[in-house]
Design a protein around this motif. Structure first.
Motif, short mmCIF file in Angstrom:
data_model
loop_
_atom_site.label_atom_id
_atom_site.label_comp_id
_atom_site.label_asym_id
_atom_site.label_seq_id
_atom_site.Cartn_x
_atom_site.Cartn_y
_atom_site.Cartn_z
N SER A 119 44.94 -4.04 33.76
CA SER A 119 46.15 -4.06 34.57
C SER A 119 47.40 -4.03 33.70
N ASP A 120 47.36 -4.69 32.53
CA ASP A 120 48.50 -4.68 31.63
C ASP A 120 48.73 -3.28 31.05
N ILE A 121 47.64 -2.57 30.73
CA ILE A 121 47.77 -1.21 30.20
C ILE A 121 48.37 -0.28 31.27
N ILE A 122 47.91 -0.43 32.49
CA ILE A 122 48.44 0.41 33.57
C ILE A 122 49.91 0.13 33.82
N GLY A 123 50.29 -1.12 33.70
CA GLY A 123 51.70 -1.47 33.91
C GLY A 123 52.62 -0.91 32.85
N ARG A 124 52.10 -0.52 31.70
CA ARG A 124 52.93 0.03 30.63
C ARG A 124 52.98 1.56 30.65
N LEU A 125 52.35 2.19 31.62
CA LEU A 125 52.39 3.65 31.68
C LEU A 125 53.80 4.11 32.00
N PRO A 126 54.29 5.14 31.33
CA PRO A 126 55.67 5.62 31.59
C PRO A 126 55.82 6.34 32.91
N SER A 127 54.72 6.74 33.52
CA SER A 127 54.78 7.46 34.80
C SER A 127 53.98 6.69 35.85
N LYS A 128 54.43 6.79 37.07
CA LYS A 128 53.74 6.13 38.18
C LYS A 128 52.70 7.04 38.84
N ARG A 129 52.54 8.22 38.31
CA ARG A 129 51.50 9.14 38.81
C ARG A 129 50.28 9.01 37.91
N TYR A 130 49.38 8.11 38.29
CA TYR A 130 48.20 7.86 37.47
C TYR A 130 46.95 7.75 38.36
N THR A 131 45.82 7.90 37.70
CA THR A 131 44.52 7.77 38.36
C THR A 131 43.63 6.89 37.50
N ILE A 132 43.01 5.91 38.12
CA ILE A 132 42.10 5.00 37.42
C ILE A 132 40.67 5.42 37.71
N LEU A 133 39.90 5.60 36.66
CA LEU A 133 38.47 5.89 36.77
C LEU A 133 37.71 4.74 36.12
N TYR A 134 37.12 3.89 36.94
CA TYR A 134 36.42 2.71 36.44
C TYR A 134 34.94 3.05 36.34
N VAL A 135 34.50 3.30 35.11
CA VAL A 135 33.13 3.75 34.85
C VAL A 135 32.32 2.59 34.32
N THR A 136 31.11 2.44 34.82
CA THR A 136 30.24 1.36 34.38
C THR A 136 28.87 1.91 34.00
N THR A 137 28.14 1.11 33.24
CA THR A 137 26.74 1.42 32.92
C THR A 137 25.87 0.26 33.39
N PRO A 138 24.60 0.51 33.63
CA PRO A 138 23.74 -0.54 34.21
C PRO A 138 23.59 -1.75 33.31
N LYS A 139 23.38 -2.86 33.96
CA LYS A 139 23.19 -4.13 33.29
C LYS A 139 21.74 -4.29 32.85
N GLU A 140 21.54 -4.99 31.75
CA GLU A 140 20.19 -5.34 31.32
C GLU A 140 19.79 -6.64 31.99
#
Length: 290
Positions: free
Chosen positions: A171-192
């Motif tokens: 959230s802190d990284i997104i708040g520092r973006l210079p533009s408000k036109r952004y897309t978040i891709l939250y990618v995960t891998t399976p848990k052991e």
């Protein structure tokens, strides 16, 4: 629609058994992107879908958060990722499009998403190692891909705390973006999972020979008891001879023959004298005599 789709995964509604070799995927964008959530998708199907969505290059910045070692059950409460949940449930009014895939079958590689964005939008890449806890304060002009590599979550009790800290850093990284036109891709891998973890369905891969021996694990006692019970039955107990259709047919046949009998009896009861068929000559004889 955004609230109902994400609440199944991130707001405490995950109560059924899930697959072990799957992990969730989230998309949130400040631009209008045609997206449809799904319960289960393969990696190939998801990549094809994302490639179609990014043809128009809807954003200036694409933040790809890579979180390894998670499962859909890790997002069962709001405390797991509260800032991400706020974007997915419509609490963040700047978010216009969301997409949730509860179970992604296979491993979705970050490089695959980078290749799609580089091909479609010609973006530049910035990689952030979240385990170091530091990141650049400026990200340059867009279009740009910002990859945030989070460390794998521990298997102990600190999973939720680590996941919440990663959510705050994102959230802190997104708040520092210079533009408000952004897309978040939250990618995960399976848990052991541990062997003692019984709340998740284990999807195992068997060889062809192992699949042939699966029949040995079946319980054939039910079939044997069924054969014993059916062998002692008579034919009239096993099969139904006098069906309702046959019964109605017999009734209709009875009425048909009854009507036919009455009609035949009426015809045979007619009595006509033989004189009725003889020609009456008395009138013609009288005319000749006159």
């Amino acid at each position: 629609m955004r609230l109902s789709s994400f609440s199944l995964l991130a707001l405490g509604a995950v109560s059924t058994h899930a697959f072990q070799d799957t992990s969730p995927f989230f998309l949130a964008s400040t631009s209008e992107i045609a997206s449809t959530s799904a319960q289960l998708k393969s990696v190939t199907s998801l990549l094809d879908d994302l490639s179609t969505k990014f043809n128009a290059c809807p954003s200036d910045y694409y933040v790809i958060a890579s979180q390894p070692g998670v499962h859909s059950t890790d997002f069962a409460t709001r405390k797991a990722a509260p800032r991400l949940a706020a974007k997915m449930t419509g609490q963040d009014k700047s978010i216009q499009s969301t997409m949730v895939v509860n179970e992604v079958a296979g491993v979705l590689e970050v490089k695959q998403l980078q290749q799609i964005l580089e091909k479609e939008c010609g973006v530049q890449s910035t990689v952030i190692d979240a385990s170091s806890g530091s990141y650049p304060t400026e990200f340059g002009t867009g279009p740009r891909v910002i990859v945030v590599d989070f460390p794998s979550l521990p298997l102990g009790s600190g999973r939720q705390h680590q996941l919440s800290d990663n959510d705050g850093l994102l959230s802190d990284i997104i708040g520092r973006l210079p533009s408000k036109r952004y897309t978040i891709l939250y990618v995960t891998t399976p848990k052991e999972f541990d062997e003692n973890d019984s709340n998740v369905y284990q999807s195992e891969t068997y060889d062809y020979q192992d699949s042939l021996h699966m029949d040995l694990k079946r319980d054939f006692s039910v079939h044997s008891r069924r054969e014993d019970t059916t062998s002692n039955k008579s034919l009239f107990q096993e099969y139904q001879y006098f069906t309702p259709g046959l019964f109605m047919g017999l009734i209709a046949t009875f009425f048909f023959f009854a009507i036919l009998y009455v009609a035949f009896s009426a015809l045979t009861s007619l009595q006509v004298p033989y004189a009725a068929f003889e020609k009456d000559t008395s009138s013609s004889t009288l005319k000749k005599l006159q």
